[in-house]
Design a protein around this motif. Structure first.
Motif, short mmCIF file in Angstrom:
data_model
loop_
_atom_site.label_atom_id
_atom_site.label_comp_id
_atom_site.label_asym_id
_atom_site.label_seq_id
_atom_site.Cartn_x
_atom_site.Cartn_y
_atom_site.Cartn_z
N CYS A 59 -9.49 1.69 -5.32
CA CYS A 59 -9.20 1.76 -3.88
C CYS A 59 -10.42 1.46 -3.03
N THR A 60 -11.01 0.32 -3.26
CA THR A 60 -12.14 -0.13 -2.44
C THR A 60 -11.80 -1.50 -1.86
N ASN A 81 0.81 -1.22 0.00
CA ASN A 81 0.00 0.00 0.00
C ASN A 81 0.84 1.27 0.00
N ASP A 82 2.11 1.14 0.33
CA ASP A 82 2.90 2.35 0.49
C ASP A 82 3.73 2.73 -0.73
N GLU A 117 -11.09 -3.40 -7.29
CA GLU A 117 -10.82 -2.90 -5.93
C GLU A 117 -9.49 -2.16 -5.88
N TYR A 143 -8.41 -2.87 -0.84
CA TYR A 143 -7.48 -1.79 -1.16
C TYR A 143 -8.00 -0.41 -0.73
N ALA A 144 -8.96 -0.40 0.20
CA ALA A 144 -9.55 0.86 0.63
C ALA A 144 -8.50 1.80 1.24
N GLU A 145 -7.46 1.22 1.81
CA GLU A 145 -6.42 2.04 2.46
C GLU A 145 -5.33 2.49 1.50
N ARG A 146 -5.38 2.00 0.28
CA ARG A 146 -4.32 2.33 -0.68
C ARG A 146 -4.37 3.81 -1.04
N HIS A 147 -3.18 4.42 -1.14
CA HIS A 147 -3.09 5.79 -1.60
C HIS A 147 -3.53 5.83 -3.07
#
Lengths: 148, 148
Positions: B49-50, B2-3, B45, B53-57
């Motif tokens: 970003c859902t 995610n980073d 997703e 992957y909701a936390e993905r930038h």
């Protein structure tokens, strides 16, 4: 020119850039089936087999390299007309231009350009770019057989 | 995951093809920023970003390599949703599939795919194709900076 099939249509009004592109195509054995037109109106006549190209066997090129700034008809308008016609809507079109402005890039993608390339200033880089794009669109990318 | 920023999103459900593609990317130093998702739902997703992957930038990949036949959501539907959303519609999408059927090629171009590639069966050829398409979309092609 009317009898042989054209694989790459190069739309370029700058004689210097045309020479560089043709030099790079020759170097990589891609010059054989390149046809050059020097303004947007001639590009449309070639693509749609009208005007001076009315007698041309109307066959789509395998790819079109399109400058943005062109005399008579602008490159984006040429692209729009290519995409609006069912006979030509799937021909790969690559914008090859000096401008790296976001506005131009966005408008090109919105008009469904396949790829947007900023001309490298350095000749060696320009030559390498021409090689890569020639190989990619001629050898790797696939078009439907029915429209080509 | 995610980073760090993802440059290539590979959507591939066949473990063998995934391995071949990653092997080819590694060999040509392109593996660094590849993220793999294995079905169409996970692809959506990731892209939007859902879900998982909701936390993905929210940052668009530089290119999406999309298989056609995918579990849960088909590749064509993934492409359709990418092209419908203003945030993602300018991302270069390349279909990378085993289907060489005109019907699939035409539908992909109609949905606005940038390029369509038939997976070579031979490993060496597959590796060379992965190299060329990685270089082309990461180094030669230009995207608007504001959609990234």
């Amino acid at each position: 020119m009317h009898d042989k099939s054209v694989e790459i249509l190069l739309v370029e009004d700058n004689p210097n850039d045309e020479m560089l592109a043709m030099h790079a195509f020759k170097k990589h054995n891609l010059a054989n089936k390149v046809h050059v037109v020097r303004d947007g109106a001639e590009a449309l006549e070639f693509i749609f087999c009208t005007g001076v190209y009315a007698e041309r066997l109307c066959e789509n090129p395998r790819m079109i390299l399109l400058d943005k700034k062109l005399p008579l008809v602008d490159g984006l308008e040429v692209l729009r007309q290519i995409r609006a016609n069912p006979r030509t809507s799937m021909v790969p079109v690559v914008m090859l231009t000096a401008a790296a402005e976001d506005r131009d890039i966005i408008e090109s993608y919105q008009l469904r350009v396949n790829s947007y390339i900023v001309k490298p200033v350095d000749f060696e880089q320009f030559s390498e770019t021409v090689r890569q794009l020639g190989y990619y669109w001629m050898l790797i990318n696939r078009q439907p057989t029915a429209v080509s």
